[in-house]
Design a protein around this motif. Sequence first.
Motif, PDB file in Angstrom:
ATOM      1  N   PHE A 142       0.814  -1.212   0.000  1.00  0.00           N
ATOM      2  CA  PHE A 142       0.000   0.000   0.000  1.00  0.00           C
ATOM      3  C   PHE A 142       0.855   1.273   0.000  1.00  0.00           C
ATOM      4  N   ARG A 143       2.081   1.172   0.469  1.00  0.00           N
ATOM      5  CA  ARG A 143       2.970   2.338   0.365  1.00  0.00           C
ATOM      6  C   ARG A 143       3.268   2.629  -1.106  1.00  0.00           C
ATOM      7  N   SER A 144       3.583   1.575  -1.866  1.00  0.00           N
ATOM      8  CA  SER A 144       3.819   1.749  -3.300  1.00  0.00           C
ATOM      9  C   SER A 144       2.535   2.146  -4.022  1.00  0.00           C
ATOM     10  N   LEU A 145       1.412   1.564  -3.593  1.00  0.00           N
ATOM     11  CA  LEU A 145       0.127   1.905  -4.207  1.00  0.00           C
ATOM     12  C   LEU A 145      -0.152   3.391  -4.075  1.00  0.00           C
ATOM     13  N   ARG A 146       0.059   3.940  -2.901  1.00  0.00           N
ATOM     14  CA  ARG A 146      -0.202   5.369  -2.689  1.00  0.00           C
ATOM     15  C   ARG A 146       0.722   6.229  -3.552  1.00  0.00           C
ATOM     16  N   ARG A 147       1.951   5.757  -3.780  1.00  0.00           N
ATOM     17  CA  ARG A 147       2.841   6.501  -4.670  1.00  0.00           C
ATOM     18  C   ARG A 147       2.314   6.468  -6.108  1.00  0.00           C
ATOM     19  N   HIS A 148       1.803   5.301  -6.545  1.00  0.00           N
ATOM     20  CA  HIS A 148       1.209   5.207  -7.878  1.00  0.00           C
ATOM     21  C   HIS A 148       0.014   6.157  -7.994  1.00  0.00           C
ATOM     22  N   ILE A 149      -0.821   6.159  -6.975  1.00  0.00           N
ATOM     23  CA  ILE A 149      -2.010   7.019  -6.997  1.00  0.00           C
ATOM     24  C   ILE A 149      -1.603   8.482  -7.102  1.00  0.00           C
ATOM     25  N   ASN A 150      -0.618   8.883  -6.308  1.00  0.00           N
ATOM     26  CA  ASN A 150      -0.168  10.278  -6.352  1.00  0.00           C
ATOM     27  C   ASN A 150       0.419  10.622  -7.720  1.00  0.00           C
ATOM     28  N   ARG A 151       1.208   9.696  -8.286  1.00  0.00           N
ATOM     29  CA  ARG A 151       1.834   9.967  -9.581  1.00  0.00           C
ATOM     30  C   ARG A 151       0.782  10.153 -10.672  1.00  0.00           C
ATOM     31  N   TYR A 152      -0.213   9.242 -10.700  1.00  0.00           N
ATOM     32  CA  TYR A 152      -1.275   9.390 -11.693  1.00  0.00           C
ATOM     33  C   TYR A 152      -2.102  10.644 -11.436  1.00  0.00           C
ATOM     34  N   SER A 153      -2.297  11.002 -10.170  1.00  0.00           N
ATOM     35  CA  SER A 153      -3.018  12.240  -9.851  1.00  0.00           C
ATOM     36  C   SER A 153      -2.280  13.442 -10.426  1.00  0.00           C
ATOM     37  N   GLN A 154      -0.952  13.471 -10.255  1.00  0.00           N
ATOM     38  CA  GLN A 154      -0.166  14.578 -10.781  1.00  0.00           C
ATOM     39  C   GLN A 154      -0.222  14.628 -12.306  1.00  0.00           C
ATOM     40  N   MET A 155      -0.183  13.450 -12.943  1.00  0.00           N
ATOM     41  CA  MET A 155      -0.271  13.400 -14.397  1.00  0.00           C
ATOM     42  C   MET A 155      -1.596  13.986 -14.885  1.00  0.00           C
ATOM     43  N   LEU A 156      -2.690  13.642 -14.199  1.00  0.00           N
ATOM     44  CA  LEU A 156      -4.000  14.143 -14.610  1.00  0.00           C
ATOM     45  C   LEU A 156      -4.115  15.644 -14.369  1.00  0.00           C
ATOM     46  N   VAL A 157      -3.620  16.112 -13.224  1.00  0.00           N
ATOM     47  CA  VAL A 157      -3.673  17.551 -12.946  1.00  0.00           C
ATOM     48  C   VAL A 157      -2.815  18.319 -13.943  1.00  0.00           C
ATOM     49  N   ASN A 158      -1.698  17.733 -14.360  1.00  0.00           N
ATOM     50  CA  ASN A 158      -0.838  18.392 -15.352  1.00  0.00           C
ATOM     51  C   ASN A 158      -1.575  18.683 -16.655  1.00  0.00           C
ATOM     52  N   ARG A 159      -2.578  17.880 -16.966  1.00  0.00           N
ATOM     53  CA  ARG A 159      -3.302  18.065 -18.228  1.00  0.00           C
ATOM     54  C   ARG A 159      -4.118  19.358 -18.251  1.00  0.00           C
ATOM     55  N   PHE A 160      -4.515  19.849 -17.066  1.00  0.00           N
ATOM     56  CA  PHE A 160      -5.395  21.030 -17.070  1.00  0.00           C
ATOM     57  C   PHE A 160      -4.913  22.148 -16.141  1.00  0.00           C
ATOM     58  N   CYS A 161      -3.816  21.961 -15.415  1.00  0.00           N
ATOM     59  CA  CYS A 161      -3.428  22.952 -14.401  1.00  0.00           C
ATOM     60  C   CYS A 161      -3.104  24.314 -14.996  1.00  0.00           C
ATOM     61  N   GLU A 162      -2.637  24.360 -16.251  1.00  0.00           N
ATOM     62  CA  GLU A 162      -2.285  25.640 -16.875  1.00  0.00           C
ATOM     63  C   GLU A 162      -3.494  26.377 -17.427  1.00  0.00           C
ATOM     64  N   GLU A 163      -4.644  25.696 -17.473  1.00  0.00           N
ATOM     65  CA  GLU A 163      -5.840  26.306 -18.052  1.00  0.00           C
ATOM     66  C   GLU A 163      -6.604  27.168 -17.060  1.00  0.00           C
ATOM     67  N   GLY A 164      -6.491  26.865 -15.776  1.00  0.00           N
ATOM     68  CA  GLY A 164      -7.232  27.630 -14.778  1.00  0.00           C
ATOM     69  C   GLY A 164      -8.665  27.185 -14.615  1.00  0.00           C
ATOM     70  N   GLU A 165      -9.053  26.138 -15.320  1.00  0.00           N
ATOM     71  CA  GLU A 165     -10.403  25.589 -15.191  1.00  0.00           C
ATOM     72  C   GLU A 165     -10.379  24.127 -15.609  1.00  0.00           C
ATOM     73  N   ALA A 166     -11.344  23.359 -15.107  1.00  0.00           N
ATOM     74  CA  ALA A 166     -11.392  21.932 -15.426  1.00  0.00           C
ATOM     75  C   ALA A 166     -12.730  21.357 -15.025  1.00  0.00           C
ATOM     76  N   ASP A 167     -13.011  20.161 -15.526  1.00  0.00           N
ATOM     77  CA  ASP A 167     -14.143  19.358 -15.073  1.00  0.00           C
ATOM     78  C   ASP A 167     -13.543  18.203 -14.276  1.00  0.00           C
ATOM     79  N   LEU A 168     -13.698  18.217 -12.987  1.00  0.00           N
ATOM     80  CA  LEU A 168     -13.042  17.234 -12.135  1.00  0.00           C
ATOM     81  C   LEU A 168     -13.669  15.844 -12.215  1.00  0.00           C
ATOM     82  N   VAL A 169     -14.786  15.711 -12.903  1.00  0.00           N
ATOM     83  CA  VAL A 169     -15.333  14.374 -13.156  1.00  0.00           C
ATOM     84  C   VAL A 169     -14.690  13.794 -14.412  1.00  0.00           C
TER      85      VAL A 169
END
Length: 494
Positions: A142-169
Motif C-alpha cells: 500500500f505504500r507503493s500503491l499510494r505513490r502510484h495514486i499520487n503519480r497518476y493524480s499529478q499526471m492528470l492535474v498536469n493536463r489542465f493545471c495551466e488552463e485555470g479551469e477543469a471538469d473534475l469528473v
Amino acid sequence: MTSESPTPTDAADSAAGPPPECPAHALGPGGVHRLYGPGAADLRSLYETLREQHGPVAPVLLHDDVPMWVVLGHAENLQLVRSPTQFSRDSRIWTPLRDGAVKPDHPLMPHIAWQPICSHAEGDEHKRLRGAVNGAMTTIDFRSLRRHINRYSQMLVNRFCEEGEADLVGEFADHLPMAVMCELLGMAREYDDRIVHAARDMLKGTETAIASNQYIVDALGRLAAERRARPGEDLASYLITHPAGLTDEEVREHLRVVLIAAYEATANLLANALRMVLTDRRFRAKLNGGQLTVPEAVEQSLWDEPPFSTVFAYFAKQDTELGGQRIRRGDGLLFAPAPGNVDPRVRPDLTEGMQGNRSHLSFGGGPHECPGQDIGRAIADVGVDALLLRLPDVELACPAEELRWTESISSRHLVELPVVFEPREQQDVFQKPSLHALPRQRSVWEISTGDGRPSVPGSAAQPRPPVPVEPALPPEPVARGGAWQRLMRWWRGD
C-alpha cells in the motif's frame, strides 16, 4: 406479520396496467413501480415513495418488466447479505431467468448472468475462489500503491493545471481509478479513454452495454494469457499462480469483477468527495483547519452517496420472510445501499454528520463483502489530497444546485464538476508535489543593480550561473495543520 402487498411473482402474472413501452406511466403490471423509464428519473424520491408504501422491502420491476424486490431498510439489507443459508448470489435459481422471462440480450445481463466468480459461488467453491482473490490482495504494497495514486493524480492535474479551469469528473475522477487499477492488474498499456468509456457504458444498462462488456473481457483475456506464459508482479499473475488453481476463465472473470467494481465505486466516491469539499464551506473549513481529515470526509461521502446504489442481486433459496414481505423461493432481491444508508430508523436527521461511524452499507457485508474496499479508500484519500495540494484555491465554477447526475439502477454518477483556480505550471510527476515552483537559488551574495541585473561585489557585472543545491526540507507540520500536514503525510508515504 406477513404483508399482503403483491410479490414480484404476482406482478408478473398480472395482465393489468399499461404496456412497457408507454412513456406516460411509471407503473407496470399490477401497479408495481418500474426502476427504469420516465418514472425512475429520480430514484432517490422513488425509493422513499416505496418505503412509505411498502416498508423496508418493496416489489419493483426491472427492464422488460422483470419482477424483483428492492431492500430499502438498513437492518434488512444486513440481514440479506449475512444470511447465506437463505439468500444466494447464484442467479441460476432466479425464477424469471429459469422461466425465460429474462432474455440473453437483457441490458442488465452483464450484472445478473451467473459467472465462475467468488461473488456467485457458495460453500467450498466460494472459499477456494475468494481465497485466491484475498491472497492476491495481500500482495499489494500500500505504500507503493499510494505513490502510484499520487503519480497518476499529478499526471492528470498536469493536463489542465495551466488552463485555470477543469471538469473534475471527466478529467480527473473518471480517469484516476482506471489508471490505478490497470497498473495494479498489470495492464497499464490498456489504460486510455476507450477503456474508461467502456467501463462506464457497461454499467449503465444501455443498448451498447453488452458490446462494452465484451471489450473489457477481451482485454482481460489477453492479459490472462500473457501472464499465464510470463508471470509478473501484479494481481493477474498472483491470481494465476495461486494454489487454488484458477482456470483461465476464472482468472479473466475475477479480473473483470475487480477492475469494474473498483473503477465504478471509486470514480463515484472520488467525485462525490470532491463535490462535498467544494460545495460545503463548513466542511472545507474543517478540512483545512485540521478538524476533519480526508479519510473522514471520504467516509461521510460513503454514507451520503454510496458508490453503488444497488447491487445485483441476491436470490431466495427457500420461502422466507424479509421486512414483513413474503419472499418466495426463486425471487430476486436487490441489495440497496443508497436507500439503506438513509433509513430513518438509522439516520433520523440526515444533516447530522456520521464522523467516526463506518456502519454504512457501501461495501456490502457478509461472505461477499467487497475485498477491495481499502484500494478504493486509498485512491479517494490520496487523490483528493493530491488535487487540493496542487490547487489549494480550487472553487466550484457554478452554483451547487446546477450540478447534474446521470442515474441508473446500479449507480448515481455526477455528470461534471466544473471548477476554476489560479493557473499553475506543470510538475514533474516523479518529484514530490509542491504548492509553488522552487525559486532560483543564489550561489553567492548578490546585490540588485539599477537595471534589474544582479551584481556580485568584487566581480564583473555579469551574474554567475546559479549552483544547484538541494532544496531544504520543509518544516515540521503543526499539530493540526492543513496543507503542510497533507504534504508531510505524502512525503513520508503515509
